[in-house]
Design a protein around this motif. Structure first.
Motif, PDB file in Angstrom:
ATOM      1  N   ASP A   1       5.468  -5.122   3.308  1.00 41.02           N
ATOM      2  CA  ASP A   1       6.562  -5.129   2.433  1.00 41.02           C
ATOM      3  C   ASP A   1       7.481  -3.910   2.297  1.00 41.02           C
ATOM      4  O   ASP A   1       7.011  -2.714   2.068  1.00 41.02           O
ATOM      5  CB  ASP A   1       5.925  -5.331   1.021  1.00 41.02           C
ATOM      6  N   LEU A   2       8.619  -4.092   2.769  1.00 42.61           N
ATOM      7  CA  LEU A   2       9.568  -2.917   2.620  1.00 42.61           C
ATOM      8  C   LEU A   2       9.931  -2.455   1.396  1.00 42.61           C
ATOM      9  O   LEU A   2      10.244  -1.176   1.528  1.00 42.61           O
ATOM     10  CB  LEU A   2      10.872  -3.439   3.454  1.00 42.61           C
ATOM     11  N   SER A   3       9.658  -2.951   0.422  1.00 41.41           N
ATOM     12  CA  SER A   3       9.730  -2.427  -0.909  1.00 41.41           C
ATOM     13  C   SER A   3       8.399  -1.440  -1.222  1.00 41.41           C
ATOM     14  O   SER A   3       8.551  -0.620  -2.195  1.00 41.41           O
ATOM     15  CB  SER A   3       9.768  -3.527  -1.914  1.00 41.41           C
TER      16      SER A   3
END
Length: 335
Positions: free
Chosen positions: A272-274
């Motif tokens: 998850d790039l967040s």
């Protein structure tokens, strides 16, 4: 002294009186017994404030005290080597603040002085004793983040005081000496290797002549990279990213580890790039200066070996030398 090493401190420098001495006084193997200044009154004032038994009006008097076994040297950078050598010649072990010297050639004098004196001498990189850095290296070694390929470091603060030693070019001021050294030492600690070549860009303060903004790239064996930026005139900020082929470790407060709250590592697999998929590990609150002081004292007492010989400090200075050559227009430089 009940299993403790008797320490003396050269100078009443702020780094010592504000941080290191109070922390070392909490150690189980460390006893701060004396402090010296060029002013006896100043030394006495600080000694009374910090509960140090003896105060001296000269560094020479402190080095002549037969009861002192080890010296902590927080003098300005250009005085690190000469006074460390004097302390070694006086039969004292020495823990000297970073950077150990202004050049690698100067630092090499300490290898010779150690060999002549038979005493322990080391550079004070306290971060290597904090549990968060030990844990980060452990995770890298475990293979959890895959093959380690890159480390990215940012470290900055704002200081434009012309009277501050960090802004005096002729005595070793500037960002690379003051905080860039941390980016280099911590990357070497995690990579467990030495870089082969470097390139850098330096921006110098027009009035001070010091590097106020410095960025570098160091290439380690296997084409692994350290990229870093350090600055003495930017918003205070610090962060380290340790990146592998399968994950990354984020060191949230890598260098000025707080004493009020736990330090945190984020271990992220990148799904998850967040960052929502990251696992957070909290380190117990620890005083890295206390840990460093006690580790040095235990080495003096013969209880355990010292992990970072003075040759390690010389190696760090060779990289700083190469970065200065590169940043001054030399292009890629071999370390």
């Amino acid at each position: 002294m009940d299993g403790k090493v008797a320490w003396g401190v050269l100078s009443t420098a702020k780094i010592g009186t504000g941080k290191v001495i109070p922390s070392m006084q909490k150690g189980s193997r460390t006893a701060i017994q004396a402090i010296a200044s060029r002013s006896e009154g100043q030394a006495r004032e600080v000694a009374d404030l910090l509960g140090i038994p003896r105060a001296y009006g000269s560094y020479e008097e402190l080095l002549a005290d037969p009861a002192i076994e080890a010296i902590y040297n927080p003098l300005p950078n250009h005085l690190h080597v000469p006074w460390t050598i004097k302390a070694l010649e006086a039969g004292k072990h020495v823990l000297c603040e970073k950077p150990i010297a202004l050049t690698a050639g100067e630092a090499e004098q300490l290898v010779e002085a150690r060999d002549r004196s038979g005493k322990l001498v080391a550079e004070a990189f306290m971060v290597r004793f904090h549990p968060q850095w030990r844990r980060a290296r452990e995770i890298v070694r475990s293979g959890e983040i895959g093959e380690l390929r890159a480390i990215q470091t940012f470290f900055s603060y704002f200081n434009d005081d012309p009277g501050n030693v960090r802004n005096m070019a002729d005595i070793g001021g500037g960002g690379l000496y003051d905080i860039g050294c941390y980016a280099i030492a911590s990357a070497r600690f995690i990579m467990e290797a030495e870089p082969e070549r470097v390139v850098a860009a330096l921006d110098r303060d027009p009035a001070f002549g010091t590097d106020r903004l410095s960025s570098g790239l160091a290439v380690f064996p296997g084409n692994r990279h350290l990229t870093f930026t350090c600055s003495t005139q930017l918003v205070p900020y610090q962060r380290v990213q340790i990146c592998g082929t399968k994950g990354r470790i984020e060191v949230e407060i890598p260098f000025n580890a707080p004493l009020e709250i736990p330090c945190r590592l984020r271990i992220d697999d990148g799904k998850d790039l967040s960052g929502a998929s990251a696992r957070v590990e909290e380190m117990p609150v620890a005083d890295q200066y206390t840990l460093q002081g006690d580790a040095f004292s235990r080495a003096v007492l013969g209880e355990e070996p010292w992990e970072f010989p003075i040759e390690d400090a010389v190696a760090n200075m060779r990289i700083i030398d190469a970065l200065f050559r590169a940043g001054n227009g030399g292009g890629w430089q071999t370390v």
